[in-house]
Write an enzyme that holds these catalytic residues in place. Structure first.
Site, PDB file in Angstrom:
ATOM      1  N   ASP A  88      11.141  42.088  42.628  1.00  0.00           N
ATOM      2  CA  ASP A  88      11.278  41.311  41.530  1.00  0.00           C
ATOM      3  C   ASP A  88      11.322  40.076  41.743  1.00  0.00           C
ATOM      4  O   ASP A  88      10.708  39.558  40.654  1.00  0.00           O
ATOM      5  CB  ASP A  88      12.740  41.992  41.054  1.00  0.00           C
ATOM      6  CG  ASP A  88      13.428  41.137  39.682  1.00  0.00           C
ATOM      7  OD1 ASP A  88      12.507  41.237  38.910  1.00  0.00           O
ATOM      8  OD2 ASP A  88      14.349  40.595  39.573  1.00  0.00           O
ATOM      9  N   HIS A 120       7.551  35.280  42.410  1.00  0.00           N
ATOM     10  CA  HIS A 120       8.068  33.814  42.386  1.00  0.00           C
ATOM     11  C   HIS A 120       8.266  33.133  43.776  1.00  0.00           C
ATOM     12  O   HIS A 120       7.935  32.144  43.738  1.00  0.00           O
ATOM     13  CB  HIS A 120       9.522  33.496  41.694  1.00  0.00           C
ATOM     14  CG  HIS A 120       9.789  34.356  40.179  1.00  0.00           C
ATOM     15  ND1 HIS A 120       8.504  34.444  39.359  1.00  0.00           N
ATOM     16  CD2 HIS A 120      10.650  35.126  39.714  1.00  0.00           C
ATOM     17  CE1 HIS A 120       9.078  34.989  38.337  1.00  0.00           C
ATOM     18  NE2 HIS A 120      10.017  35.461  38.479  1.00  0.00           N
ATOM     19  N   HIS A 122       6.091  32.881  35.461  1.00  0.00           N
ATOM     20  CA  HIS A 122       6.758  31.919  34.754  1.00  0.00           C
ATOM     21  C   HIS A 122       7.311  30.626  35.689  1.00  0.00           C
ATOM     22  O   HIS A 122       7.354  29.704  35.077  1.00  0.00           O
ATOM     23  CB  HIS A 122       7.789  32.463  33.555  1.00  0.00           C
ATOM     24  CG  HIS A 122       9.290  32.529  34.518  1.00  0.00           C
ATOM     25  ND1 HIS A 122       9.533  33.735  35.108  1.00  0.00           N
ATOM     26  CD2 HIS A 122      10.343  31.888  34.449  1.00  0.00           C
ATOM     27  CE1 HIS A 122      10.652  33.853  35.447  1.00  0.00           C
ATOM     28  NE2 HIS A 122      11.343  32.573  35.133  1.00  0.00           N
ATOM     29  N   LYS A 161       7.139  26.069  35.387  1.00  0.00           N
ATOM     30  CA  LYS A 161       8.182  25.139  35.455  1.00  0.00           C
ATOM     31  C   LYS A 161       7.761  23.697  36.059  1.00  0.00           C
ATOM     32  O   LYS A 161       7.126  23.683  36.908  1.00  0.00           O
ATOM     33  CB  LYS A 161       9.461  25.694  36.605  1.00  0.00           C
ATOM     34  CG  LYS A 161      10.048  26.747  36.030  1.00  0.00           C
ATOM     35  CD  LYS A 161      11.133  27.495  37.052  1.00  0.00           C
ATOM     36  CE  LYS A 161      11.791  28.748  36.641  1.00  0.00           C
ATOM     37  NZ  LYS A 161      12.995  28.835  35.775  1.00  0.00           N
ATOM     38  N   ARG A 192       6.151  49.448  18.861  1.00  0.00           N
ATOM     39  CA  ARG A 192       6.158  50.874  18.598  1.00  0.00           C
ATOM     40  C   ARG A 192       6.715  51.203  17.084  1.00  0.00           C
ATOM     41  O   ARG A 192       6.000  51.892  16.502  1.00  0.00           O
ATOM     42  CB  ARG A 192       6.773  51.784  19.518  1.00  0.00           C
ATOM     43  CG  ARG A 192       6.135  52.198  20.728  1.00  0.00           C
ATOM     44  CD  ARG A 192       7.036  52.925  21.631  1.00  0.00           C
ATOM     45  NE  ARG A 192       7.949  52.167  21.980  1.00  0.00           N
ATOM     46  CZ  ARG A 192       9.157  52.564  22.826  1.00  0.00           C
ATOM     47  NH1 ARG A 192       9.134  53.700  23.377  1.00  0.00           N
ATOM     48  NH2 ARG A 192      10.365  51.683  22.837  1.00  0.00           N
ATOM     49  N   LYS A 252      21.240  37.871  43.417  1.00  0.00           N
ATOM     50  CA  LYS A 252      22.086  37.823  42.220  1.00  0.00           C
ATOM     51  C   LYS A 252      23.468  37.756  42.589  1.00  0.00           C
ATOM     52  O   LYS A 252      23.905  38.179  43.579  1.00  0.00           O
ATOM     53  CB  LYS A 252      21.624  39.039  41.323  1.00  0.00           C
ATOM     54  CG  LYS A 252      20.280  39.142  40.909  1.00  0.00           C
ATOM     55  CD  LYS A 252      19.908  39.802  39.775  1.00  0.00           C
ATOM     56  CE  LYS A 252      18.468  40.067  39.168  1.00  0.00           C
ATOM     57  NZ  LYS A 252      18.045  39.029  38.630  1.00  0.00           N
ATOM     58  N   LYS A 258       4.375  39.861  34.993  1.00  0.00           N
ATOM     59  CA  LYS A 258       4.958  40.627  36.181  1.00  0.00           C
ATOM     60  C   LYS A 258       5.827  41.604  35.907  1.00  0.00           C
ATOM     61  O   LYS A 258       6.563  41.754  34.773  1.00  0.00           O
ATOM     62  CB  LYS A 258       5.439  39.645  37.155  1.00  0.00           C
ATOM     63  CG  LYS A 258       6.659  39.010  36.643  1.00  0.00           C
ATOM     64  CD  LYS A 258       7.611  38.549  37.934  1.00  0.00           C
ATOM     65  CE  LYS A 258       8.530  39.766  38.217  1.00  0.00           C
ATOM     66  NZ  LYS A 258      10.113  39.716  37.629  1.00  0.00           N
ATOM     67  N   GLU A 269      20.833  33.246  41.918  1.00  0.00           N
ATOM     68  CA  GLU A 269      21.031  33.359  40.437  1.00  0.00           C
ATOM     69  C   GLU A 269      22.604  33.911  40.520  1.00  0.00           C
ATOM     70  O   GLU A 269      23.086  34.547  41.367  1.00  0.00           O
ATOM     71  CB  GLU A 269      20.322  34.358  39.687  1.00  0.00           C
ATOM     72  CG  GLU A 269      18.820  34.158  39.852  1.00  0.00           C
ATOM     73  CD  GLU A 269      18.219  35.437  39.065  1.00  0.00           C
ATOM     74  OE1 GLU A 269      18.027  35.282  37.882  1.00  0.00           O
ATOM     75  OE2 GLU A 269      17.844  36.341  39.567  1.00  0.00           O
TER      76      GLU A 269
END
Ligand code: BG6
Length: 486
Positions: free
Chosen positions: A232, A237, A175, A179, A46, A335, A145, A213
């Site tokens: 998410d 995934h 992604h 891998k 932008r 997480k 995504k 994670e």
């Protein structure tokens, strides 16, 4: 490849993903001479900015995010020389026209457009591209995504994209599919005669998929709180991993065969309802605790307000087809877990009759652990004899047949997932990208969980940061006589 494209346009070029992943990956490909020498990469954002200022930002990003041994001043200068910048505000036709003018002399050689913007901009950017005629048969579009927030909104995005781009030119990025070990799953399953006869409900008791994670919100407050772990991580995934583990053998490695088989699995996921969701799912949110010995804040403190968004989810899923009848797939992601670990565990059934019962340490059913990260590793846990004279009966022990891919393939540089995906995009191989029907089948199942949570009024349980989620997640699997592979 014959139709390797020579221009890449990146929308969201000043954003986090572009700086951390996309530009460093393009640099690696460029330095390894895997991109056409005259490649042109145009960043769009932008903000109005001189080309030199943009190049300076990218240079900084390369220095920060490339592996130490990869950055070289000469290589960087050659790479930056291929980069241009165009300020584009969504809805401003003249900006898209300026962009079209920048690439007009290269259109015949193919243009790949990469959308790394917030998803709400996918439809308007695509519309702008269409109106500026950056959309013909020689243009491919890739997008990150999430595609939508539920089935209805993902359909709306897909419709808007389909008005401008045919499906075979749409490359939806997950992604995880870039891998190394994820693709190794295909080789493991279909490059070995050993496993396939056992790869079904007769021999497999259950499957676990864990994507853990240690990080928390990481400054993604505005995005994450509207999304949560289910949307998410699981919608994309985790379900992609599940599809690769569970699919039937495709007839070839081509994009149609592989994706046809994946979508069949996603469509066979048993929907949840208000009755099943409370026994088949647990959602949690991290509270203040410690990770890697460091004290960390709770999610609500990071966010600055109370929230019921889940940062952890565990689900017991079933695939209603012949191969997987009655086999639970335990999925969990979260997480602020104790360590960063993504792995798939295939738990085989016990031998039908044990001749060793009551002796030694006992017979354990075989298991296979396919670890994706932090290190790539495949372990087959088998029974062996404990050395000794066995005066009181044969003693058994579990040993791991261990294929550590990082040592097995030592000396070969592990590629960032995005390197492969970007190369596939410009070479036009969509196998590792997600097709529209896959995204929509995944959302159908995710929506069933979300709606069931609402109907059942299911609460988000707290868990201390640095632990494996709420205790209910342990109960979810232990009720079935199994336990998480921690
Ligand atoms: C992203 C999620 O898609 O994947 C993030 O939005 C998550 O929340 C990330 O942290 C995990 O990716 P990786 O490659 O680090 O496992």
């Amino acid at each position: 490849m014959a139709d390797i494209f020579r221009t890449i346009i990146i929308f969201g070029a000043t954003g986090d993903l572009a700086r951390r992943m996309l530009f460093p990956s393009l640099y690696n490909l460029f330095v390894d001479r895997l991109l056409p020498e005259d490649i042109r990469i145009i960043g769009c954002g932008r903000t109005a900015m001189e080309e030199s200022a943009f190049r300076g930002e990218i240079d900084e990003a390369l220095k920060s995010f490339l592996a130490d041994d990869r950055y070289g001043a000469e290589d960087a200068a050659a790479f930056l020389d291929r980069i241009g910048y165009c300020a584009v505000s969504v809805g401003e036709a003249k900006d898209f026209e300026a962009l079209a003018a920048m690439v007009s002399d290269r259109a015949a050689d193919g243009i790949a457009v990469y959308l790394s913007t917030p998803p709400s901009l996918f439809a308007p950017v695509v519309e702008g591209l269409g109106k500026a005629c950056i959309s013909g048969a020689n243009v491919r579009i890739a997008m990150e995504k999430p595609i939508g927030q539920d089935l209805a909104s993902s359909r709306a995005v897909n419709e808007a994209v389909a008005r401008v781009f045919d499906e075979d030119r749409v490359f939806r990025v997950d992604h995880y599919l870039g891998k190394e070990t994820v693709q190794n799953l295909l080789v493991l399953r279909f490059g070995n005669a050993l496993f396939e006869p056992l790869w079904n409900a007769n021999a497999i008791e259950h499957v676990q998929i864990t994507v853990a994670e240690t990080v928390g919100l990481e400054g993604r407050v505005s995005y994450y709180d509207n999304v949560g772990a289910l949307k998410d991580m699981v919608q994309n995934h985790v379900l992609q991993l599940l599809a690769l583990v569970a699919m039937e053998p495709p007839s070839s490695i081509g994009p149609t065969s592989v994706r046809d088989e994946k979508v069949k699995v996603l469509r066979s996921l048993r929907p949840m309802d208000a009755a099943s969701v409370s026994t088949h799912s647990v959602k949690g949110q991290y509270q203040q605790g410690a990770v890697d010995g460091q004290p960390v804040k709770g999610y609500a403190d990071e966010l600055g307000k109370p929230s019921s968004t889940e940062t952890f989810i565990a689900v017991k899923a079933f695939i209603d087809n012949w191969r997987w009848k009655g086999v639970p797939f335990y999925l969990r992601t979260g997480k602020r877990m104790p360590n960063r670990r993504s792995e798939i565990l295939i738990q085989f059934r016990p031998v039908p009759h044990s001749i060793f019962s009551g002796r030694g340490k006992g017979l354990q059913p075989n298991a296979m652990v396919i670890r994706l990260q932090p290190e790539e590793q495949i372990q087959l846990l088998v029974m062996a004899k404990q050395p000794g004279l066995d005066r009181h009966g044969v003693e058994l022990r579990e040993v791991a047949l261990d294929v550590s891919l990082s040592t097995g393939a030592a000396g070969q540089r592990r590629r960032i997932a995005y390197e492969r995906l970007l190369l596939d995009l410009i070479e036009g191989d969509p196998t590792l990208f997600v097709r529209r029907d896959e995204v929509e089948a995944a959302w159908t199942w995710i929506d069933s969980i979300h709606e069931a949570w609402q109907q059942a009024g299911q609460e988000t349980k707290g868990y201390t940061a640095g632990t494996w989620g709420p205790s209910a997640a342990i109960a979810l699997i232990e009720r079935d006589g199994a336990s998480w592979h921690d």
